[in-house]
Design a protein around this motif. Structure first.
Motif, short mmCIF file in Angstrom:
data_model
loop_
_atom_site.label_atom_id
_atom_site.label_comp_id
_atom_site.label_asym_id
_atom_site.label_seq_id
_atom_site.Cartn_x
_atom_site.Cartn_y
_atom_site.Cartn_z
N LEU A 62 24.84 54.65 45.21
CA LEU A 62 24.45 53.68 46.08
C LEU A 62 24.70 54.18 47.51
O LEU A 62 25.39 53.43 48.06
CB LEU A 62 24.75 52.49 46.01
CG LEU A 62 24.88 51.62 44.54
CD1 LEU A 62 25.45 50.54 44.39
CD2 LEU A 62 23.22 51.37 44.14
N VAL A 86 24.98 51.75 50.92
CA VAL A 86 25.21 50.22 50.59
C VAL A 86 26.64 49.93 50.94
O VAL A 86 27.55 50.64 50.89
CB VAL A 86 24.84 50.07 49.29
CG1 VAL A 86 25.25 48.47 49.11
CG2 VAL A 86 23.53 50.38 48.68
N ASP A 87 26.55 48.65 51.77
CA ASP A 87 27.98 48.27 52.48
C ASP A 87 28.29 47.40 51.14
O ASP A 87 27.66 46.76 50.50
CB ASP A 87 27.57 47.49 53.50
CG ASP A 87 29.09 47.14 54.08
OD1 ASP A 87 29.85 47.96 54.60
OD2 ASP A 87 29.50 46.08 53.84
N ASN A 107 26.91 44.10 51.12
CA ASN A 107 25.50 43.80 50.82
C ASN A 107 25.14 43.96 49.36
O ASN A 107 23.96 44.39 49.10
CB ASN A 107 24.57 44.79 51.86
CG ASN A 107 24.91 44.25 53.34
OD1 ASN A 107 25.10 43.06 53.42
ND2 ASN A 107 24.47 45.20 54.01
N LEU A 108 26.18 44.11 48.74
CA LEU A 108 25.99 44.59 47.24
C LEU A 108 26.10 43.09 46.31
O LEU A 108 27.08 42.39 46.40
CB LEU A 108 27.04 45.55 46.64
CG LEU A 108 26.89 45.95 45.41
CD1 LEU A 108 25.49 46.83 45.00
CD2 LEU A 108 28.22 46.91 44.96
N GLY A 131 21.64 46.35 45.60
CA GLY A 131 22.47 46.99 46.95
C GLY A 131 21.45 46.98 47.83
O GLY A 131 20.22 47.69 47.94
N ARG A 132 21.61 46.19 49.27
CA ARG A 132 20.87 46.36 50.30
C ARG A 132 21.25 47.27 51.36
O ARG A 132 22.50 47.42 51.47
CB ARG A 132 21.02 44.77 51.01
CG ARG A 132 19.63 44.48 51.73
CD ARG A 132 19.59 42.83 51.72
NE ARG A 132 20.73 42.29 51.94
CZ ARG A 132 20.94 42.03 53.37
NH1 ARG A 132 20.38 42.58 54.18
NH2 ARG A 132 21.89 41.34 53.63
N VAL A 133 20.51 48.11 51.71
CA VAL A 133 20.67 49.10 52.77
C VAL A 133 20.13 48.78 53.99
O VAL A 133 19.01 48.39 54.31
CB VAL A 133 20.04 50.48 52.33
CG1 VAL A 133 20.15 51.50 53.58
CG2 VAL A 133 20.38 51.01 50.89
N ASP A 139 16.51 49.76 49.36
CA ASP A 139 17.57 48.99 48.64
C ASP A 139 17.50 49.81 47.31
O ASP A 139 16.70 50.52 46.91
CB ASP A 139 17.13 47.65 48.52
CG ASP A 139 17.19 46.82 49.96
OD1 ASP A 139 17.55 47.61 50.77
OD2 ASP A 139 16.74 45.80 50.00
N TYR A 140 18.51 49.43 46.62
CA TYR A 140 18.69 49.78 45.27
C TYR A 140 18.74 48.46 44.27
O TYR A 140 19.44 47.73 44.48
CB TYR A 140 20.07 50.61 44.88
CG TYR A 140 20.06 52.01 45.76
CD1 TYR A 140 19.44 53.07 45.33
CD2 TYR A 140 20.54 51.88 47.37
CE1 TYR A 140 19.42 54.20 46.22
CE2 TYR A 140 20.40 53.05 47.82
CZ TYR A 140 20.08 54.35 47.47
OH TYR A 140 20.18 55.44 48.19
N ARG A 178 29.67 55.22 54.02
CA ARG A 178 29.17 54.65 52.54
C ARG A 178 28.35 55.90 52.15
O ARG A 178 27.11 55.72 51.32
CB ARG A 178 28.19 53.53 52.99
CG ARG A 178 29.00 52.57 53.98
CD ARG A 178 27.87 51.32 54.36
NE ARG A 178 28.52 50.59 55.35
CZ ARG A 178 27.65 50.48 56.20
NH1 ARG A 178 26.44 50.72 56.69
NH2 ARG A 178 28.13 49.44 57.40
#
Lengths: 136, 143
Positions: A46, A49-50, A53-54, A67-69, A88-89, B120
């Protein structure tokens, strides 16, 4: 010499007729799923992705990773050449074994999620020993 | 009218346009080919370029970045976790192996000012244009 590996990101699907609220692309992350004796390890790529934000949800036996990017703001720059899209994922799996929901562990390192799903006591495989009877 | 002319002139001398053209030409030669690992994006402004690459799971210390004139090469590898006894993979989609990727820019890079950041799983590489390469403005004197 390193072999050439081609990569391209696949977009994640949505249920028929449904649209996403955020007008952004959503990709399917590449995953490895390893089954061990007492747990299942899900490793997902991912990038961007932080950990904040997962979202990982487990409902019944449906495991969803979202997962938000947050896109980098490069206002001063313009995209001159692009090979990958940023978005996003999302990925959903149905788990076959009963998972102990209280002991799930998730860690994020260098853009890789490692999810350890311990098997519930009842779902662990028991080996049945076959004993040979003395032949009459 | 004047502005459209200027715009056309501007785009004519813009080196990024030629990079785009080159890449399009290359894409035409190899149809429907997916990019090599890692996929890169190149962002540009007048005096610098920003190369971003998604390198999830790669230790930033193990990424080797080398510069030669107009090109930058990224090298690293990702090791697989092999299944031990009694373990089995249900799925194995993630990429493993070694890679080496060279990106050519349309100008000479100022090696001293290159900045590389890794967060990241995404590498951000800022590649400024060398000072002596920058276009010079020439003032016209009137007598």
């Amino acid at each position: 010499m390193a072999e050439i590996k081609e990569v391209s990101k696949k977009e994640a699907g949505t249920p028929q007729g449904a649209e996403r609220t955020r007008p952004q692309k959503v990709y399917t992350p590449d995953v490895d799923i390893l089954e061990r004796k007492d747990d299942i390890v899900v490793t997902a790529d991912l990038p961007g992705v932080d950990e904040k934000n997962l979202d990982i949800t487990l409902e019944k036996n449906m495991l969803t990773i979202y997962g938000r990017v947050e896109a980098d703001s490069l206002r001063m720059h313009r995209l001159a050449y692009s090979e990958y899209g940023v978005g996003d994922y999302q990925r959903t799996f149905t788990l076959s074994d009963e998972v102990d929901k209280d002991r799930i562990q998730a860690t994020m390192k260098n853009g890789v999620l490692r999810l350890v799903l311990p098997k519930a006591e009842g779902a662990k495989t028991r080996k049945i020993l076959v004993s040979a009877e003395a032949e009459a | 009218m004047l502005w459209t002319e200027l715009d056309r002139m501007g785009s004519f001398i813009d080196p990024w346009r030629s990079l785009e053209r080159l890449n399009r030409a290359a894409a035409g030669l190899v149809p429907a080919a997916a990019p090599e690992f890692p996929a890169v994006n190149v962002w540009a402004d007048g005096d610098s370029a920003m190369v971003t690459a998604e390198l999830p799971g790669i230790d930033p210390k193990a990424v080797d970045i080398s510069l030669t004139g107009k090109s930058v090469t990224l090298r690293a590898s990702r090791q697989p976790d092999d299944a031990k006894d009694g373990e089995s993979y249900h799925r194995r989609e993630r990429w493993y192996g070694q890679f080496s990727r060279t990106i050519d820019l349309p100008y000479v890079i100022d090696a001293a000012k290159v900045d590389a950041r890794f967060s990241r799983g995404v590498l951000h590489l800022t590649l400024p244009r060398a000072e002596e390469e920058k276009p010079k403005k020439i003032a016209i004197k009137t007598e």
